[in-house]
Structure formats: C-alpha cells, structure tokens
Design a protein around this motif. Structure first.
Motif, mmCIF file in Angstrom:
data_model
loop_
_atom_site.group_PDB
_atom_site.id
_atom_site.type_symbol
_atom_site.label_atom_id
_atom_site.label_comp_id
_atom_site.label_asym_id
_atom_site.label_seq_id
_atom_site.Cartn_x
_atom_site.Cartn_y
_atom_site.Cartn_z
ATOM 1 N N PHE A 155 14.075 -1.422 -6.807
ATOM 2 C CA PHE A 155 13.219 -2.551 -7.168
ATOM 3 C C PHE A 155 13.757 -3.276 -8.395
ATOM 4 C CE2 PHE A 155 10.253 -0.570 -4.324
ATOM 5 C CZ PHE A 155 9.529 -1.634 -3.821
ATOM 6 N N ALA A 156 13.855 -4.620 -8.263
ATOM 7 C CA ALA A 156 14.223 -5.462 -9.404
ATOM 8 C C ALA A 156 12.990 -5.864 -10.196
ATOM 9 C CB ALA A 156 14.953 -6.710 -8.925
ATOM 10 N N GLY A 157 11.841 -5.726 -9.582
ATOM 11 C CA GLY A 157 10.579 -6.054 -10.242
ATOM 12 C C GLY A 157 9.428 -5.500 -9.440
ATOM 13 N N GLY A 158 8.397 -4.964 -10.111
ATOM 14 C CA GLY A 158 7.255 -4.400 -9.418
ATOM 15 C C GLY A 158 7.585 -3.065 -8.771
ATOM 16 N N SER A 159 6.705 -2.612 -7.858
ATOM 17 C CA SER A 159 6.887 -1.340 -7.158
ATOM 18 C C SER A 159 5.983 -1.326 -5.938
ATOM 19 C CB SER A 159 6.542 -0.171 -8.083
ATOM 20 O OG SER A 159 5.149 -0.178 -8.385
ATOM 21 N N LEU A 160 6.004 -0.214 -5.220
ATOM 22 C CA LEU A 160 5.172 -0.099 -4.023
ATOM 23 C C LEU A 160 3.835 0.592 -4.296
ATOM 24 C CD1 LEU A 160 7.512 0.892 -1.019
ATOM 25 C CD2 LEU A 160 6.445 -1.300 -1.510
ATOM 26 N N LYS A 161 3.574 0.965 -5.534
ATOM 27 C CA LYS A 161 2.350 1.725 -5.788
ATOM 28 C C LYS A 161 1.087 0.907 -5.520
ATOM 29 C CE LYS A 161 2.119 0.665 -10.761
ATOM 30 N NZ LYS A 161 2.093 1.248 -12.118
ATOM 31 N N ASP A 162 1.200 -0.433 -5.596
ATOM 32 C CA ASP A 162 0.032 -1.278 -5.333
ATOM 33 C C ASP A 162 0.037 -1.857 -3.930
ATOM 34 O OD1 ASP A 162 -0.974 -0.941 -7.932
ATOM 35 O OD2 ASP A 162 0.313 -2.539 -8.704
ATOM 36 N N LEU A 163 0.951 -1.390 -3.062
ATOM 37 C CA LEU A 163 1.004 -1.895 -1.698
ATOM 38 C C LEU A 163 -0.284 -1.540 -0.964
ATOM 39 C CD1 LEU A 163 3.033 -3.311 0.289
ATOM 40 C CD2 LEU A 163 3.553 -1.017 1.141
ATOM 41 N N GLY A 164 -0.878 -2.512 -0.301
ATOM 42 C CA GLY A 164 -2.122 -2.279 0.421
ATOM 43 C C GLY A 164 -2.519 -3.526 1.174
ATOM 44 N N PRO A 165 -3.742 -3.591 1.680
ATOM 45 C CA PRO A 165 -4.196 -4.770 2.414
ATOM 46 C C PRO A 165 -4.040 -6.048 1.586
ATOM 47 C CG PRO A 165 -5.751 -2.963 2.660
ATOM 48 C CD PRO A 165 -4.764 -2.531 1.623
ATOM 49 N N GLY A 166 -3.370 -7.052 2.178
ATOM 50 C CA GLY A 166 -3.174 -8.330 1.498
ATOM 51 C C GLY A 166 -2.070 -8.329 0.471
ATOM 52 N N ARG A 167 -1.315 -7.217 0.359
ATOM 53 C CA ARG A 167 -0.239 -7.134 -0.638
ATOM 54 C C ARG A 167 1.046 -6.666 0.053
ATOM 55 N NH1 ARG A 167 -4.709 -4.964 -3.287
ATOM 56 N NH2 ARG A 167 -4.051 -2.819 -2.879
ATOM 57 N N ILE A 168 2.144 -7.319 -0.286
ATOM 58 C CA ILE A 168 3.428 -7.043 0.349
ATOM 59 C C ILE A 168 4.519 -6.945 -0.707
ATOM 60 C CG2 ILE A 168 2.835 -8.207 2.523
ATOM 61 C CD1 ILE A 168 4.442 -10.614 1.553
#
Length: 853
Positions: free
Chosen positions: A597-610
């Motif tokens: 990841f160059a920015g952010g992460s997958l920990k907040d991945l969920g409905p409406g988020r990609i």
C-alpha cells in the motif's frame, strides 16, 4: 529477339532449374499462407456460427426489467409454440432450450474446455413422430429424466465415452453427474469443428437454461413462397410485445457474421506475416539469382549489341525470358502453395484444440499474389541488371571479365547506408524513455527495425571485406583451401553480400524475436505470481461461471490446508472504463495476497468502501480518503464509494478490491465466488495436495487448480504465438537462404571451371576442392549471420524499451542458447548448401577444364 529469349530458356534448362525452384518456393510460401489465412478464417466463421438454414424467424425472450415476476421472466412456452405453428405462412415451429455445458473426459480432465462458445447444450424435443430431427440418434436412446444424458458422436469419441458411462459436467457452478444413454448426430458446425454437445431431456434443459415449462428460443420455418420479413411481422403480432421479440434469420446471420469476424480476425494476422516475410526474403534470392545470370551473359549481350541489337531490344529479350520463367514458376508455386495450405491445419492441430475443417478458399488475392511474386518480382529482378548490362559498350563487355564498382558508387552506397542506419537507430533510441506501447511508439519501433535491416543490406558489400577478413583467420587454419575460400568470397563483395542478404534478414528477425520473447517471458514469469501469498489458486474460467458454494468448506477441510479464502470476481465500471474487481474478506486476504500500500490499508474495507490499484488511482486522480462513482457487475446504478487504500499494481488483486458482500450482491452470479486462494502448510505443497484440492472442488470442468508454477507457465504460454512465428520465420529463412547459397555456389563453380581445373592440375585433390567450396559457403553464411545478429540484438534493445516502460519487471535477457543454436544452424546451412556444388567441382576433369573451347 523473342525467339532468342525462348531459345535461351530452352538451351539453359539446367542452369535455370534452381532459379525456377527459388521463384516457385517464394510463390508457394506467399500463396499457401494467403489461402490458409482465408480458408482458416472461413472455417472458423463456420465453426463459430449457428446454421440458420431453413430458419426464417427466431423468437427470443426479452430481458425482463428489474423486479419482474416469474410470469414476466419468460413467455416462450408450449402454448406459444402451438399458436405460432398455426400462423399463416408457418411451416413448423421448433422450440429449443439451449445453453452451455462443459464436460470432463473419461479420465476426469476438462474436455475441449478452451472453446466456451463451442461447448453447447440442448434439449431433446421430440416432434409428432417422437424424434428430434436436430439430434437424430445413432446409438442408444434419448434421455428421459434428469439423471440421463446424450452426447454427439464426436464428443463421445474425444471423451472416451460409451453407453452406460457416468459423465461429469457443469453448466455454471455445481458439478453434475449423469448417465450416458444415447449418442446423437449433429450438423452444427460449432460442434463438428471441435466443440462438444450435451443433450438433456426437455424438462432438465428448461430448468437449467430457462425456467420450468419455458424455452430459450423458438425457430420458425416458412412455407415455400413466404417472405421472411412479412412472416416476421406476422409472428411478431402474436407475441407479447414486452416479453418476446421476433428476428429474421437474415438479421441473425448478419449479427453473427459481425461477431465471428471479430472472433476470427486474429487467425489472419500470423499467416499474413509469414506471407510478407516470405515475399521479402524471397525477393532477395530472385534478384540475386537474376543479377548473376545476366552478369554471366554479359558477353552474350555484348555480341547481340555488336551484330545490331539495340539496348531496348536486349533488355526486352531478357525481360521476355524472365516473363516466361516467372509464369512457369508462378503456376508451379501456386499449386505447391495449395498443397501447403491443405496440410497446415493438420500440422497445427492438437487433439484438444484442432483447427476446424473446411474447404480451401481460393480468392483473387492469392492468384494476384502468385503473378505479382512470380512474374512481377522476376521481371523486375531481370530488368535492373539487364538494363545495366545493355549500357555497356560491346567491345568493353567482350574484353572484360567483370567490372568492379567505381569509387563514386561505393561512396554513394556507404552514404545511403549510413543515413538509413542513423535514421533507424535514432527511431529506436528515441523509444528509451517510452512509458507505454502506444500505436505511435509501435510504429516508430517497426520503422526503426525495418530501416536497420535495410541499412545492413545496403552496407553489406562494404562490410564484407573487413568482416570476412576477420572470420578468415578461422578458415585460414585449414591451410591453402581455407585461404582460397576466403579470397573467393572477397572476389566479388556485392555477390557475397547479395547471397548473404536472406540470412541477414531471417537471422535479424529470429534473433530479435528470440531476445524479446525470452525477456518478456521471464518478466511475465516474475509478474505472474506477484502479489500472490497463496500456494494454490482454485478458479473458475470466467466471471460468468462460479465455484460450487460448498467447495470452499470442503477445501478448507482438506488435510494440509491452512487458509481457504473465497474471492468473488466481477467487473466494475468507473471512469468510462470496465475494470476487474475482486471481492475479498479483510480478515483473510492478508494471508493469501501480498499487497503493497502506498496509502491507506484494507482494515476499513467494507460496504461502500473499496481499495484501488496505483494505475486506477492515477487515472481517476484519487487517493486514500477520496471518492469515486462506480457500478459493479449487473447493477445499473452508480454508487459513490470511498477509497480506503491505494496499492501497487497487482495481478492477483486486479484493478479494484471490494468487500466480499458488495461484490457478491451485484455480480453476474449473486452470492458466488470465482476463486479460492489456498494457503497450505509448507510440507503439504505437493501433487497429492493438488489432487485432493481438485477432488474437493468436485472435479468440475469449469474449475482449474493451479500452483504458483502453473500460473507462471500459463503466463509464459501467452508467448506461444510469438515463438511459433519466430520458428516459422527461421524455417522460411533457412530454406530460402539454402537455395540462395546453392545458386551462388553453383554459378560460381561454373564461372571458375578453368580455375578449378588449374588447381587440380597443380596437385590439389578432389577432397581439397570440396573443402574449399564448403569453407567458402560457410564464410558467406557466417558473414550473413553476424550482420543479422547485430541488427536483431539492436532492434530487440530498442523494442524492449517499450515493454520496459509498461512492465517494471522487464529487463533485456538474451537467450544465449537459442542465439548459439541460430549461429550453428546458419553454419550448417553453409555446409549443406555447398554439398552439390562441391561434388560437381570435384568431379571436373583437369584437362577438359583448361582446354580452349
């Protein structure tokens, strides 16, 4: 002068045999590949097409609007079939419940699964006589319930099936097992060309491909004299306008022709490349051969001038001779080309993926090409040297054995060659900063490589002396025969260069393609498994098929499996482009994917988020925390998604990562998964584990189980066409170069008959004569190979810059083994080409050769 030309042809039959053979082969290569291209494209069009013969109108259901009930979802039932059959002008109405089914063969391997458009399935719909005319039985009986199946005879033979066997198949997900009760015959060209056909009972086919009691289409045939367009209007008036539509057979054929033309367009490109290369290389051989023939007849032409023939008459005489020669060669080459076109499908077919059968299609282009290559190129090749010879004064031509090029001509040639080399090299050097393989960059690369090859051919006579003197140190080790071979090659640098021109072209093409292919293949190897943390990938063949819902649990319970993470693959439309989206579970994705990841992460991945790849982020101008409008799969409404992270481009993850629930909700097969990424214990990575995973996936023919090495091999397989082209070009260059050197040496032996006689008279034995001719041939072959390698390597470096800009993993990696093989093959060509001329030279009698004639 016409009689003189004809007498020359008849009087010098033996001398012209190799010339006829050279022209004949050039015509055969070009015509054969053109006929093969047209025939294979026509066969593919037929293979990918439904036969609309006898079908005037086809009735199909309309796509129901979102939220429509069951009655809206389908209108094609038995009541509608009866109504259409009674309509004015209708001869018969035949319902169908068609779809697609992929089978496993008797050994459990997918059967011809690479052609999804040819893996057909249909319902057995009997008529009033109790038989289905579209699927006549040849053995057994028709299927009667959901546990039975029939297949066509070609599928039965390819799959190793016999009546009573259990056949494993899949339509869109779950594995089905059915007992084979019948074998049918079909005329559907999609099946006879290498596809498969599975025939179910009517109720089962309706349940699989339509809905109970419904059909996927109704084919209507017309009574004699009935216009199909008026019949379509009549049929359309009987249909519910919001649920079904009528299309004429002509309109369907037109739509299908557009689709199959797109599908088969690629099958014409490679043969056309072969034809172009054959013409390009063959032209050098023809020109060189006629140049030498006319040069040998300089005294004869001078004698004609001395007795009163004008320059124009002399040129015309030679052109008539070339015309006759070219016409005969064109006819023979055209016939030989048809033979080449007829055997190519068998040579290129395999048991699992064979080219479709079909008649040879001989259009006007191969005929025009035959005349253009055989007559046009031959006449042009004769016109240039004959015009030059006709300009020589009769007394001068009778007195001189040969005229070396003037210093002015050499300077002009050198200047022209250097200009071409500078322009071609400049175009390739300009690509070093390219970041993609755009059309403009590709054109610059092609023009640059072509100019480099042309420059080498122009400069070849000037480079022959220093290069051959350098390589002559090796032939000098063979004593006086080696020294004489070197001097013979240097005697006429123009002739040596012209002889080596075919090798220069073919070696440059093969060397360049080999370097690019090897470098790209290794880059794809490194990229194929990039970002993959899993040890195995279990995947369906497309986003329109799925893995059995229970397979993920069975895979997770397989011994040796640590993690089994399901991935839902679909498409996402954003920014005006269709991209790949993978639905993942954030809790397990870290174990099976390696994401940077160059920015952010997958920990907040969920409905409406990609999360998006770096390429998508750059094109959309978004970063972590940004928002994009997108729609997933079959969802027709755009939704605003929040970007939670930007990761480095990753083939395993694709363009976009979404939550598993979001992607499954809107995918083409809601609730399904298309991949299972498996992380195994280190000790469990083995062929046995792969077999257990395949069994856990139900041995579905729609599902592939691959380890990391299999993914790498599959990526390398995308270079198969390039490698085929490379070896094909090598074969063409080998044959034409062999003929060129044979021609040159044969004429050289004829010109040096007295010289060889003197060598025999002063003590050189026959073995020494043969060795001298062979070494001369090898010297010419080595010269052409060295220049070709230099041009090919430089061209590969320039073209590789395009790939380097688009693929970070790319680096120039020459395949030294392949290049060494090319060099050895070229030297072998030299040895083989010298066999007949050397034997002929050694057989000359010393006394006869030195006698005055």
């Amino acid at each position: 002068m016409l009689r003189t030309a004809l007498r020359n042809v008849l009087a010098n039959k033996a001398r012209l045999v190799t010339t006829v053979l050279a022209v004949c082969l050039g015509v055969a290569f070009v015509c054969g590949t053109l006929v093969f291209a047209e025939s294979s494209a026509a066969a593919y069009r037929a293979a990918a097409s439904k036969d609309f013969a006898g079908i005037a109108v086809t009735v199909t259901p309309k796509q129901p609007p979102p939220g429509a009930g069951g009655e809206q979802a389908g209108a094609l039932d038995d009541a509608l079939v009866r109504k259409l059959a009674e309509a004015p002008g209708v001869a018969a109405a035949r319902p169908a419940a068609d779809g697609s089914a992929t089978l496993n063969d008797a050994d459990g391997r997918p059967l011809r699964a690479g052609k999804a458009w040819a893996n057909l399935a249909a319902a057995y719909v009997p008529g009033q006589d109790g038989k289905d005319g579209r699927h006549p039985l040849v053995e057994g009986r028709a299927p009667r319930d959901g546990g039975e199946l029939a297949v066509d005879s070609g599928t039965a033979s390819a799959g190793g099936f016999k009546i009573g066997d259990t056949v494993t198949l899949a339509t869109d997900g779950p594995v089905l097992k059915k007992r084979l009760v019948g074998i049918v015959r079909t005329s559907d060209s999609r099946v006879t060309a290498g596809g498969t056909l599975a025939v179910f009972d009517k109720a089962t086919a309706q349940e699989l491909y339509a809905s109970p009691g419904r059909y996927t289409s109704i084919d209507v045939s017309a009574k004699p004299g009935t216009d199909e367009f008026r019949l379509a209007e009549t049929v359309g008036a009987l249909l519910p306008a919001d649920r079904a539509e009528a299309v004429t057979g002509t309109a369907q054929a037109s739509r299908q022709a557009t689709y199959t033309d797109t599908l088969t367009r690629g099958h014409q490109k490679m043969p056309m490349v072969f034809a172009g290369v054959s013409l390009f290389i063959g032209s050098f051989l023809i020109v060189n051969t006629f140049t030498m023939l006319v040069a040998r007849r300089t005294r004869e032409i001078a004698l004609l001038r001395a007795i009163g023939a004008s320059r124009r008459q002399v040129v015309r005489s030679v052109l008539w001779e070339a015309f006759v020669l070219g016409l005969v060669s064109s006819a023979a080459g055209f016939v030989l080309g048809l033979g080449i076109a007829s055997v190519l499908p068998g040579l290129l077919s395999t048991s699992q993926d064979r080219l479709p059968d079909g008649p040879l299609v001989i259009g006007p282009l191969p005929v025009v090409a035959a005349l253009g290559v055989g007559v046009g190129v031959t006449v042009l090749a004769a016109w240039l040297p004959s015009r030059k010879a006709a300009k020589v004064a009769p007394i001068e031509a009778l007195r001189a054995d040969g005229r070396p090029p003037t210093a002015t001509a050499s300077r002009v040639r050198g200047a022209a060659g250097l200009v071409l080399l500078a322009v071609g090299g400049g175009l390739l050097v300009s690509l070093t900063g390219a970041k993609d393989a755009s059309e403009a960059n590709l054109q610059n690369a092609m023009y640059g490589c072509a100019l480099i090859v042309v420059a080498l051919i122009v400069l070849a006579p000037l480079l022959a002396v220093p290069v051959i003197r350098l390589t002559g140190r090796l032939t000098g080790r063979f004593g006086i025969t080696g020294h004489l071979a070197r001097e013979n090659a240097l005697r006429d640098p123009r002739r040596t260069a012209a002889t080596a021109s075919a090798l220069i072209v073919s070696t440059a093409l093969v060397a360049g393609l080999a370097v690019i292919g090897n470098s790209t293949g290794q880059a794809l190897d490194r990229k194929a498994a990039a970002g993959l943390g899993a040890d195995y990938v279990i995947g369906s063949r497309s986003t329109m098929t799925a893995i059995d819902p229970g397979a993920q649990k069975r895979v997770a319970a397989t011994p040796g499996v640590r993690t089994a993470a399901g991935v839902a693959d679909s498409t996402v439309f954003t920014g005006g482009a269709v991209r790949r989206i993978a639905g993942v579970d954030p809790a397990t994705v870290g174990e099976v994917m390696r994401l940077d990841f160059a920015g952010g992460s997958l920990k907040d991945l969920g409905p409406g988020r990609i999360a998006v790849s770096a390429t998508v982020a750059r094109e959309q101008g978004v970063g972590a925390g940004g928002r994009v409008n997108a729609r997933i799969g079959q969802n027709q409404e755009f939704t605003q998604y929040t970007v939670v992270g930007v990761y480095a481009d990753n083939p395993t993850a694709g363009d976009v990562l979404g939550s598993l629930a979001d992607v499954q909700r809107d995918s083409f097969l809601p609730g399904s998964v298309q991949r299972i990424l498996v992380r195994a214990d280190r000790a469990a990575v083995s062929k046995a584990t792969e077999d257990r995973l395949r069994a856990a996936a139900g041995n579905s023919p729609l599902v592939q189980v691959k380890d990391r090495q299999a993914l790498v091999d599959e990526a390398a397989g995308s270079l198969a066409d390039l490698l085929t082209l490379m070896y094909g070009l090598l074969a063409i260059g080998t044959v034409i170069s062999l003929l060129g050197i044979v021609n040159t040496l044969a004429m050289s032996v004829a010109d040096r008959t007295r010289e060889i006689g003197v060598l025999r008279a002063v003590g050189m034995d026959r073995a020494g004569i043969r060795r001298m001719i062979r070494l001369e041939s090898v010297t010419v072959a080595a010269f052409g190979t060295l220049l070709g390698l230099a041009g090919g390597l430089f061209g590969a470096w320039g073209v590789g810059s395009l790939t380097n800009g688009a693929m970070k993993e790319y680096s120039l990696t020459p395949p030294w083994g392949t290049l060494l093989l090319v060099c050895l093959l070229s030297l072998t060509i030299g040895v083989l080409a010298a066999a007949v001329p050397a034997r002929r030279a050694a057989a000359l009698s010393p006394l006869e050769t030195v006698a005055d004639r």
